[in-house]
Design a protein around this motif. Structure first.
Motif, PDB file in Angstrom:
ATOM      1  N   SER A 266       0.833  -1.192   0.000  1.00  0.00           N
ATOM      2  CA  SER A 266       0.000   0.000   0.000  1.00  0.00           C
ATOM      3  C   SER A 266       0.875   1.252   0.000  1.00  0.00           C
ATOM      4  O   SER A 266       2.011   1.235   0.516  1.00  0.00           O
ATOM      5  CB  SER A 266      -0.889  -0.002   1.255  1.00  0.00           C
ATOM      6  OG  SER A 266      -1.370   1.290   1.532  1.00  0.00           O
TER       7      SER A 266
ATOM      8  N   HIS B 183       0.559   3.493   1.886  1.00  0.00           N
ATOM      9  CA  HIS B 183       0.684   3.863   3.302  1.00  0.00           C
ATOM     10  C   HIS B 183       1.514   2.859   4.090  1.00  0.00           C
ATOM     11  O   HIS B 183       1.555   2.913   5.325  1.00  0.00           O
ATOM     12  CB  HIS B 183      -0.711   3.987   3.926  1.00  0.00           C
ATOM     13  CG  HIS B 183      -1.566   5.042   3.292  1.00  0.00           C
ATOM     14  ND1 HIS B 183      -1.255   6.381   3.351  1.00  0.00           N
ATOM     15  CD2 HIS B 183      -2.704   4.943   2.561  1.00  0.00           C
ATOM     16  CE1 HIS B 183      -2.180   7.073   2.703  1.00  0.00           C
ATOM     17  NE2 HIS B 183      -3.055   6.234   2.203  1.00  0.00           N
ATOM     18  N   SER B 184       2.186   1.960   3.399  1.00  0.00           N
ATOM     19  CA  SER B 184       2.934   0.917   4.082  1.00  0.00           C
ATOM     20  C   SER B 184       4.226   1.462   4.690  1.00  0.00           C
ATOM     21  O   SER B 184       4.942   2.257   4.073  1.00  0.00           O
ATOM     22  CB  SER B 184       3.269  -0.201   3.092  1.00  0.00           C
ATOM     23  OG  SER B 184       4.124  -1.146   3.697  1.00  0.00           O
TER      24      SER B 184
ATOM     25  N   THR C 104      -2.759   5.279   6.997  1.00  0.00           N
ATOM     26  CA  THR C 104      -4.127   4.944   6.589  1.00  0.00           C
ATOM     27  C   THR C 104      -5.190   5.766   7.312  1.00  0.00           C
ATOM     28  O   THR C 104      -6.295   5.931   6.802  1.00  0.00           O
ATOM     29  CB  THR C 104      -4.398   3.447   6.849  1.00  0.00           C
ATOM     30  OG1 THR C 104      -4.066   3.146   8.215  1.00  0.00           O
ATOM     31  CG2 THR C 104      -3.556   2.580   5.937  1.00  0.00           C
ATOM     32  N   ASP C 105      -4.885   6.280   8.508  1.00  0.00           N
ATOM     33  CA  ASP C 105      -5.895   7.020   9.271  1.00  0.00           C
ATOM     34  C   ASP C 105      -5.819   8.532   9.068  1.00  0.00           C
ATOM     35  O   ASP C 105      -6.695   9.263   9.555  1.00  0.00           O
ATOM     36  CB  ASP C 105      -5.742   6.727  10.770  1.00  0.00           C
ATOM     37  CG  ASP C 105      -6.209   5.331  11.134  1.00  0.00           C
ATOM     38  OD1 ASP C 105      -6.889   4.702  10.295  1.00  0.00           O
ATOM     39  OD2 ASP C 105      -5.901   4.869  12.244  1.00  0.00           O
TER      40      ASP C 105
END
Length: 347
Positions: free
Chosen positions: A70, A72-73, A245-246
Motif C-alpha cells: 500500500s 501507506h505501508s 491509513t488514518d
C-alpha cells in the motif's frame, strides 16, 4: 448548568512510529481557543489517546507475512508495517508525561493483556477497549481487574456483545463509559445512526454515554453533543495528506480547533429549560419592538380613538395589548403624526 463534554483526541497510529510526532499532536489537543466575537476563552480537549499492541498477540503468521505494498505501508510485509508503527512502553511513558505537562488526561487502548506492561511505568487515567475487542473476554477481564475506568466502543457490536462485555467488566467494577461507534473508515453518513446515542442513554442510564466519530468533518460530533453525548472521541493529525491509513479521515490542526470551538460554544448555548427574556436582548427589545403611535396630527384636548392609532418603533411606549389604557383618554399636548404616545401626554 452548562453541559460539559469530555473531548478525546485520538493519536492512534497517526504518530507514524515517532514519539516526537505524537507530542506535536498532543500540542494540537492541548490548545485553548479564544472566541474572537465574545472573547470567551474556550477549554481545549480533555485527553489524548494512544494505542498499544503486542505483535505476538496481534496477527496470524499468514497475515503478518502478507506482502503489504500500500502507499501507506511502513514495511515490506504487513507484520513489518505494524512493527514500524509500534511505540515502546518507555515511549508511551514519555508521551504520557508530555500530555500531563499540557494538562491533559492520558488514555490507553490496550490490545492484549501483555500490554498492561505499560502500567509498570505510569497509570493511565482511563483504559479504552477497541471495538474489535469487545468480544475478547480475556482482555476485558485483564483490563477490568486493574480497577481503572474503562471506555468501550460499540463499533462492531450489537446489544448481545455489549451486554456480555459489560457483564464481564462489572465483575470487577462499573466505572464504564460506552461510546456509540461505527467501525467504517470513514463512516458513510447513512450508517452513522446517531439515534443509538439516545438508545444507549435510555437503556444504560448507569453508564456515561458518548460517541467515537469516524465521519469526515465536524458536523456529526456536534450533532452527537446536541443529542446528549458526554464524550466525543476524534482522530487527530498534523496533516491529513501525511502517509498513513488514518490520516485522511482525521482532523487536521484547523479542523480540530473548529470542532473544539464549536462544541464548547454549543455547551454554552444549552442554558435552561425555560422561556424568558434574556437581559442581553433588553436594549434590542426597546429599540425594535412596536408601541402605539399616532397616525395623524392630534391636538391637545383630543380624545384618542382606535382609528387614531397604529404601531411604530421604538418599543418604550404602550403595547398593543395596552390600548385600553389610552383609548378614550384626553391629550394634554399636541402630537404630530407618527409619534409614540407616552403616559405623560395623557390627562
Amino acid at each position: 448548568m452548562n453541559q460539559t463534554t469530555y473531548l478525546i483526541g485520538e493519536i492512534g497510529q497517526n504518530h507514524n512510529g515517532s514519539p516526537e510526532l505524537a507530542k506535536l499532536i498532543v500540542d494540537v489537543a492541548a490548545r485553548s481557543i479564544i472566541d474572537p466575537l465574545f472573547q470567551h476563552k474556550l477549554k481545549g480537549m480533555d485527553a489524548v489517546k494512544l494505542t498499544k499492541r503486542d505483535l505476538n498477540y496481534e496477527l496470524s503468521v499468514t497475515s503478518a507475512n502478507r506482502i503489504y505494498n500500500s502507499p501507506h505501508s511502513f514495511g515490506h510485509t504487513y507484520g513489518e508495517h505494524r512493527a514500524a508503527l509500534e511505540l515502546s512502553d518507555i515511549e508511551h511513558y514519555e508521551i504520557y508525561l508530555y500530555a500531563k505537562e499540557k494538562g491533559l488526561d492520558f488514555i490507553e487502548t490496550l490490545c492484549a493483556p501483555s500490554c498492561l506492561s505499560v502500567l509498570k511505568h505510569f497509570t493511565p487515567d482511563k483504559l479504552k477497549i477497541a471495538s474489535r475487542d469487545l468480544t475478547n473476554i480475556p482482555l476485558l477481564s485483564a483490563l477490568a481487574e486493574t480497577g481503572l475506568p474503562i471506555i468501550l466502543s460499540t463499533g462492531m457490536a450489537g446489544k448481545e456483545e455489549l451486554d456480555n462485555a459489560l457483564n464481564e467488566i462489572n465483575r470487577y467494577h462499573n466505572d464504564i463509559s460506552i461510546l456509540h461507534c461505527v467501525s467504517e473508515y470513514p463512516t458513510n453518513p447513512l450508517n452513522v445512526n446517531l439515534n443509538t446515542i439516545l438508545y444507549l442513554k435510555e437503556n444504560y442510564p448507569q453508564y456515561t454515554v458518548g460517541y467515537s466519530d469516524h465521519t469526515i468533518g465536524i458536523a456529526t460530533p456536534l450533532a452527537a453533543v446536541s443529542m446528549g453525548a458526554n464524550i466525543i472521541e476524534k482522530h487527530l493529525t498534523l496533516d491529513r495528506k501525511m502517509k498513513g491509513t488514518d490520516q485522511a479521515g482525521s482532523l487536521g490542526i484547523d479542523g480540530a480547533q473548529r470542532m473544539v470551538r464549536d462544541i464548547r460554544l454549543l455547551e454554552l448555548s444549552f442554558g435552561k429549560k425555560d422561556l424568558f427574556i434574556d437581559p442581553s436582548v433588553e436594549l434590542g427589545k426597546i429599540k425594535l419592538e412596536r408601541s402605539l403611535a399616532t397616525n395623524k396630527i392630534l391636538l391637545a384636548g383630543s380624545i384618542i380613538k382606535d382609528e387614531d392609532l397604529h404601531l411604530l418603533s421604538p418599543g418604550d411606549g404602550f403595547k398593543y395589548t395596552e390600548k385600553s389604557k389610552i383609548i378614550g383618554k384626553k391629550l394634554v399636548i399636541d402630537i404630530v403624526a407618527n409619534e409614540i404616545i407616552y403616559s405623560n401626554y395623557l390627562e
